[in-house]
Scaffold this motif. Structure first.
Motif, PDB file in Angstrom:
ATOM      1  N   LYS A   3      41.343  34.512  52.269  1.00 25.64           N
ATOM      2  CA  LYS A   3      42.429  34.270  51.322  1.00 25.64           C
ATOM      3  C   LYS A   3      42.968  32.860  51.539  1.00 25.64           C
ATOM      4  O   LYS A   3      43.242  32.469  52.660  1.00 25.64           O
ATOM      5  N   TYR A   4      43.099  32.104  50.453  1.00 28.36           N
ATOM      6  CA  TYR A   4      43.570  30.727  50.503  1.00 28.36           C
ATOM      7  C   TYR A   4      44.544  30.466  49.370  1.00 28.36           C
ATOM      8  O   TYR A   4      44.477  31.111  48.328  1.00 28.36           O
ATOM      9  N   SER A   5      45.381  29.458  49.557  1.00 28.80           N
ATOM     10  CA  SER A   5      46.219  29.027  48.439  1.00 28.80           C
ATOM     11  C   SER A   5      45.330  28.237  47.486  1.00 28.80           C
ATOM     12  O   SER A   5      44.291  27.699  47.885  1.00 28.80           O
ATOM     13  N   SER A   6      45.711  28.184  46.234  1.00 31.30           N
ATOM     14  CA  SER A   6      44.897  27.456  45.255  1.00 31.30           C
ATOM     15  C   SER A   6      44.786  25.980  45.626  1.00 31.30           C
ATOM     16  O   SER A   6      43.763  25.349  45.363  1.00 31.30           O
ATOM     17  N   GLU A   7      45.807  25.426  46.274  1.00 33.06           N
ATOM     18  CA  GLU A   7      45.754  24.022  46.708  1.00 33.06           C
ATOM     19  C   GLU A   7      44.702  23.823  47.790  1.00 33.06           C
ATOM     20  O   GLU A   7      43.976  22.831  47.788  1.00 33.06           O
ATOM     21  N   GLN A   8      44.614  24.783  48.737  1.00 32.52           N
ATOM     22  CA  GLN A   8      43.609  24.687  49.790  1.00 32.52           C
ATOM     23  C   GLN A   8      42.202  24.747  49.199  1.00 32.52           C
ATOM     24  O   GLN A   8      41.319  23.987  49.609  1.00 32.52           O
ATOM     25  N   ILE A   9      42.013  25.637  48.244  1.00 30.08           N
ATOM     26  CA  ILE A   9      40.704  25.780  47.619  1.00 30.08           C
ATOM     27  C   ILE A   9      40.317  24.509  46.882  1.00 30.08           C
ATOM     28  O   ILE A   9      39.187  24.043  46.972  1.00 30.08           O
ATOM     29  N   LEU A  38      48.503  31.848  44.195  1.00 32.88           N
ATOM     30  CA  LEU A  38      49.354  30.840  43.590  1.00 32.88           C
ATOM     31  C   LEU A  38      50.788  31.356  43.656  1.00 32.88           C
ATOM     32  O   LEU A  38      51.070  32.440  43.143  1.00 32.88           O
ATOM     33  N   ASN A  39      51.649  30.605  44.296  1.00 29.62           N
ATOM     34  CA  ASN A  39      53.046  30.999  44.480  1.00 29.62           C
ATOM     35  C   ASN A  39      53.174  32.366  45.145  1.00 29.62           C
ATOM     36  O   ASN A  39      54.016  33.177  44.781  1.00 29.62           O
ATOM     37  N   GLY A  40      52.300  32.644  46.117  1.00 25.01           N
ATOM     38  CA  GLY A  40      52.367  33.877  46.876  1.00 25.01           C
ATOM     39  C   GLY A  40      51.764  35.095  46.207  1.00 25.01           C
ATOM     40  O   GLY A  40      51.771  36.178  46.764  1.00 25.01           O
ATOM     41  N   LYS A  41      51.211  34.946  45.017  1.00 22.89           N
ATOM     42  CA  LYS A  41      50.614  36.069  44.298  1.00 22.89           C
ATOM     43  C   LYS A  41      49.129  35.815  44.079  1.00 22.89           C
ATOM     44  O   LYS A  41      48.715  34.673  43.883  1.00 22.89           O
ATOM     45  N   ALA A  42      48.351  36.905  44.099  1.00 21.06           N
ATOM     46  CA  ALA A  42      46.915  36.788  43.845  1.00 21.06           C
ATOM     47  C   ALA A  42      46.706  36.147  42.476  1.00 21.06           C
ATOM     48  O   ALA A  42      47.303  36.567  41.497  1.00 21.06           O
ATOM     49  N   TYR A  52      32.870  28.247  40.826  1.00 23.52           N
ATOM     50  CA  TYR A  52      33.167  29.128  39.697  1.00 23.52           C
ATOM     51  C   TYR A  52      34.436  29.925  39.991  1.00 23.52           C
ATOM     52  O   TYR A  52      34.611  30.472  41.073  1.00 23.52           O
ATOM     53  N   THR A  53      35.333  30.010  39.004  1.00 24.34           N
ATOM     54  CA  THR A  53      36.605  30.713  39.148  1.00 24.34           C
ATOM     55  C   THR A  53      36.766  31.738  38.038  1.00 24.34           C
ATOM     56  O   THR A  53      36.464  31.453  36.885  1.00 24.34           O
ATOM     57  N   ASN A  54      37.273  32.918  38.428  1.00 28.01           N
ATOM     58  CA  ASN A  54      37.539  33.954  37.437  1.00 28.01           C
ATOM     59  C   ASN A  54      38.580  34.904  38.006  1.00 28.01           C
ATOM     60  O   ASN A  54      38.634  35.108  39.214  1.00 28.01           O
ATOM     61  N   LYS A  55      39.399  35.473  37.149  1.00 27.02           N
ATOM     62  CA  LYS A  55      40.429  36.407  37.602  1.00 27.02           C
ATOM     63  C   LYS A  55      39.853  37.762  37.977  1.00 27.02           C
ATOM     64  O   LYS A  55      40.462  38.519  38.702  1.00 27.02           O
ATOM     65  N   SER A  56      38.659  38.064  37.505  1.00 29.12           N
ATOM     66  CA  SER A  56      38.004  39.331  37.795  1.00 29.12           C
ATOM     67  C   SER A  56      36.896  39.128  38.818  1.00 29.12           C
ATOM     68  O   SER A  56      35.999  38.305  38.613  1.00 29.12           O
ATOM     69  N   ARG A  57      36.929  39.878  39.903  1.00 26.05           N
ATOM     70  CA  ARG A  57      35.890  39.759  40.918  1.00 26.05           C
ATOM     71  C   ARG A  57      34.535  40.208  40.368  1.00 26.05           C
ATOM     72  O   ARG A  57      33.484  39.721  40.775  1.00 26.05           O
ATOM     73  N   ALA A  58      34.544  41.143  39.430  1.00 26.71           N
ATOM     74  CA  ALA A  58      33.310  41.659  38.845  1.00 26.71           C
ATOM     75  C   ALA A  58      32.531  40.576  38.097  1.00 26.71           C
ATOM     76  O   ALA A  58      31.317  40.703  37.922  1.00 26.71           O
ATOM     77  N   ALA A  59      33.180  39.519  37.669  1.00 27.49           N
ATOM     78  CA  ALA A  59      32.506  38.443  36.932  1.00 27.49           C
ATOM     79  C   ALA A  59      31.478  37.704  37.785  1.00 27.49           C
ATOM     80  O   ALA A  59      30.617  37.007  37.258  1.00 27.49           O
ATOM     81  N   PHE A  60      31.541  37.877  39.098  1.00 27.29           N
ATOM     82  CA  PHE A  60      30.621  37.175  39.994  1.00 27.29           C
ATOM     83  C   PHE A  60      29.302  37.909  40.177  1.00 27.29           C
ATOM     84  O   PHE A  60      28.388  37.411  40.794  1.00 27.29           O
ATOM     85  N   PHE A  61      29.227  39.098  39.655  1.00 28.30           N
ATOM     86  CA  PHE A  61      28.028  39.900  39.828  1.00 28.30           C
ATOM     87  C   PHE A  61      27.371  40.135  38.485  1.00 28.30           C
ATOM     88  O   PHE A  61      28.004  40.554  37.535  1.00 28.30           O
ATOM     89  N   SER A  62      26.096  39.846  38.405  1.00 29.44           N
ATOM     90  CA  SER A  62      25.365  40.073  37.159  1.00 29.44           C
ATOM     91  C   SER A  62      24.268  41.091  37.427  1.00 29.44           C
ATOM     92  O   SER A  62      23.769  41.217  38.539  1.00 29.44           O
TER      93      SER A  62
END
Length: 71
Positions: A3-9, A38-42, A52-62
Motif C-alpha cells: 500500500k502506497y500513497s498516490s504521490e509515492q507511486i 489518496l487522502n487516506g482512502k483507497a 497501468y491504473t484502474n479502480k477495479s483490481r479485476a481489470a488487471f486480469f484478462s
C-alpha cells in the motif's frame, strides 16, 4: 499487496521510467500490483511493472479464451 500513497507511486513510476525499466502494457503480466491511497482512502490499483491504473483490481486480469463458447 503493498500500500502506497498516490504521490509515492508517482515518484516510483517516474524513477522506473527514467531508468527504462517500465514495461509496455501489452507485454506486462501485471504481477506487481499495489494499492494507491489518496487522502487516506483507497483510490486505485496500480501495476508497478507498466504503470497501468484502474479502480477495479479485476481489470488487471484478462481471460484470453473468454470469448470461446463452453461445451
Amino acid at each position: 499487496m503493498e500500500k502506497y500513497s498516490s504521490e509515492q507511486i508517482d515518484k516510483l513510476l517516474e524513477q522506473k521510467r527514467e531508468d527504462g525499466k517500465l514495461k509496455s502494457r501489452k507485454n506486462c503480466t501485471h504481477k506487481d500490483i499495489v494499492k494507491s491511497f489518496l487522502n487516506g482512502k483507497a483510490h486505485s490499483y496500480v501495476c508497478m511493472e507498466c504503470g497501468y491504473t484502474n479502480k477495479s483490481r479485476a481489470a488487471f486480469f484478462s481471460y484470453p479464451e473468454s470469448d470461446r463458447q463452453m461445451g
